[in-house]
Design an enzyme around this catalytic site. Sequence first.
Site, mmCIF file in Angstrom:
data_model
loop_
_atom_site.group_PDB
_atom_site.id
_atom_site.type_symbol
_atom_site.label_atom_id
_atom_site.label_comp_id
_atom_site.label_asym_id
_atom_site.label_seq_id
_atom_site.Cartn_x
_atom_site.Cartn_y
_atom_site.Cartn_z
ATOM 1 C CG HIS A 63 41.688 39.849 49.113
ATOM 2 N ND1 HIS A 63 40.298 39.601 48.757
ATOM 3 C CD2 HIS A 63 42.362 39.277 48.235
ATOM 4 C CE1 HIS A 63 40.317 38.650 47.957
ATOM 5 N NE2 HIS A 63 41.404 38.336 47.706
ATOM 6 N NE ARG A 105 37.745 29.695 43.519
ATOM 7 C CZ ARG A 105 38.056 29.479 42.184
ATOM 8 N NH1 ARG A 105 36.930 29.575 41.474
ATOM 9 N NH2 ARG A 105 38.971 29.555 41.959
ATOM 10 N N GLY A 113 47.986 34.201 52.339
ATOM 11 C CA GLY A 113 47.198 33.833 53.357
ATOM 12 C C GLY A 113 47.250 32.317 53.724
ATOM 13 C CB SER A 155 36.529 32.040 49.432
ATOM 14 O OG SER A 155 36.667 31.726 47.950
ATOM 15 C CG MET A 165 44.117 36.045 41.146
ATOM 16 S SD MET A 165 43.895 34.718 40.341
ATOM 17 C CE MET A 165 42.656 33.509 41.361
ATOM 18 N N GLY A 166 41.902 40.118 43.309
ATOM 19 C CA GLY A 166 40.894 40.947 43.064
ATOM 20 C C GLY A 166 39.582 40.520 43.801
ATOM 21 C CD GLN A 189 48.256 30.771 46.473
ATOM 22 O OE1 GLN A 189 47.669 30.582 45.328
ATOM 23 N NE2 GLN A 189 47.999 31.665 47.120
ATOM 24 C CE LYS A 193 39.442 29.480 51.729
ATOM 25 N NZ LYS A 193 39.424 29.677 50.470
HETATM 26 O O1 PAF Z 1 45.749 33.413 45.983
HETATM 27 C C1 PAF Z 1 45.611 34.187 44.938
HETATM 28 O O2 PAF Z 1 44.731 34.969 44.791
HETATM 29 C C2 PAF Z 1 46.519 33.878 43.687
HETATM 30 O O3 PAF Z 1 46.600 32.465 43.700
HETATM 31 C C3 PAF Z 1 47.599 34.545 43.393
HETATM 32 C C4 PAF Z 1 48.646 34.032 44.630
HETATM 33 C C5 PAF Z 1 47.362 35.971 43.395
HETATM 34 C C6 PAF Z 1 48.374 34.098 42.341
HETATM 35 O O4 PAF Z 1 47.662 34.398 41.222
#
Ligand code: PAF
Length: 295
Positions: free
Chosen positions: A31, A181, A141, A179, A24-25, A147, A143
């Site tokens: 990343h 955030r 990841g 993160s 999500m950039g 997910q 982290k």
């Molecule tokens: O981990 C993230 O950044 C998001 O949850 C993902 C996997 C790109 C899905 O939008």
Amino acid sequence: MELTTTFSETRDLSVGRVALVPTMGFFHEGHLSLMRLVRDRCDTLIVSNFVNPTQFDRENDLEEYPRDLDRDRAMAVEVDVDIFFEPELGEVYPEGASTIVDVPGVSHWMEGRHRPGHFAGVATVVAKLFAGIQPDDAVFGRKDAQQLAVIEAMVRDLRFPVEIVAAPLVRESDGLALSSRNVHLSPADRESSLAISRGLFQAAEQIDAGEVRGERLEATVARSSRRLTTEYVTLASLETMVPIATLDQPAVLAVAAQVGSVRLIDNIVVDFEGGRPVPDRGLILDEPSRLGTLP
Ligand code: PAF
């Protein structure tokens, strides 16, 4: 590096073994480490950059999510990304789109309890990325350990021909889990947030010393984070994400806490080697990360 906005042009430009890093950039070293992990094992490295509205469950969280596309593109060039996919909302959610991918069970505890609908949003967008891009590998990841478990369950259940690659969590040199955030943390809140990783490291030491009781490990993290608004501290099975009382299988010791205006999650994954639990503290950077400032 090619910039694309549609699934079809992304597929048309892909050759050989294709690896996808969904993001999500607002990139940081976490990343970049996902991208580097698969750069050499694929012919086409695709990074998607899409702030997915359906996975945000709190008011203002979507608008306040940090964004800096120019900086993200420049950082992707540095790690030799081949295709930078930046779809518009309508490419991912065409007019009238109503299909939702839900992965119950593994989505139920921890983040699932505290962020209703979040994992259905994640699973739905990741399923769309897999269907539209058709990667051979996709990197996520540790982290976001829950997910990762949700996506692994989805891939198994829906028979997506994608290999999921799990990447280590990356930490600042003082322990704070990276993160996007974190950019919203004030200096004082950032200092307070270190109680989370400190607690997890203490629990990791207890595991190294033979502690297997979940309540003891959870209590260590809860004690360290007592000045924060902790949402949960849970020891759970790494595969099913169901809470466990005893560390007798691969597991995650996960925590979520509100620090000022920022909700942080962190964890220690516990692998088993030769029958012994081995806590994974993640990769700790030697220097401060290159997390950007808000544009
Ligand atoms: O981990 C993230 O950044 C998001 O949850 C993902 C996997 C790109 C899905 O939008």
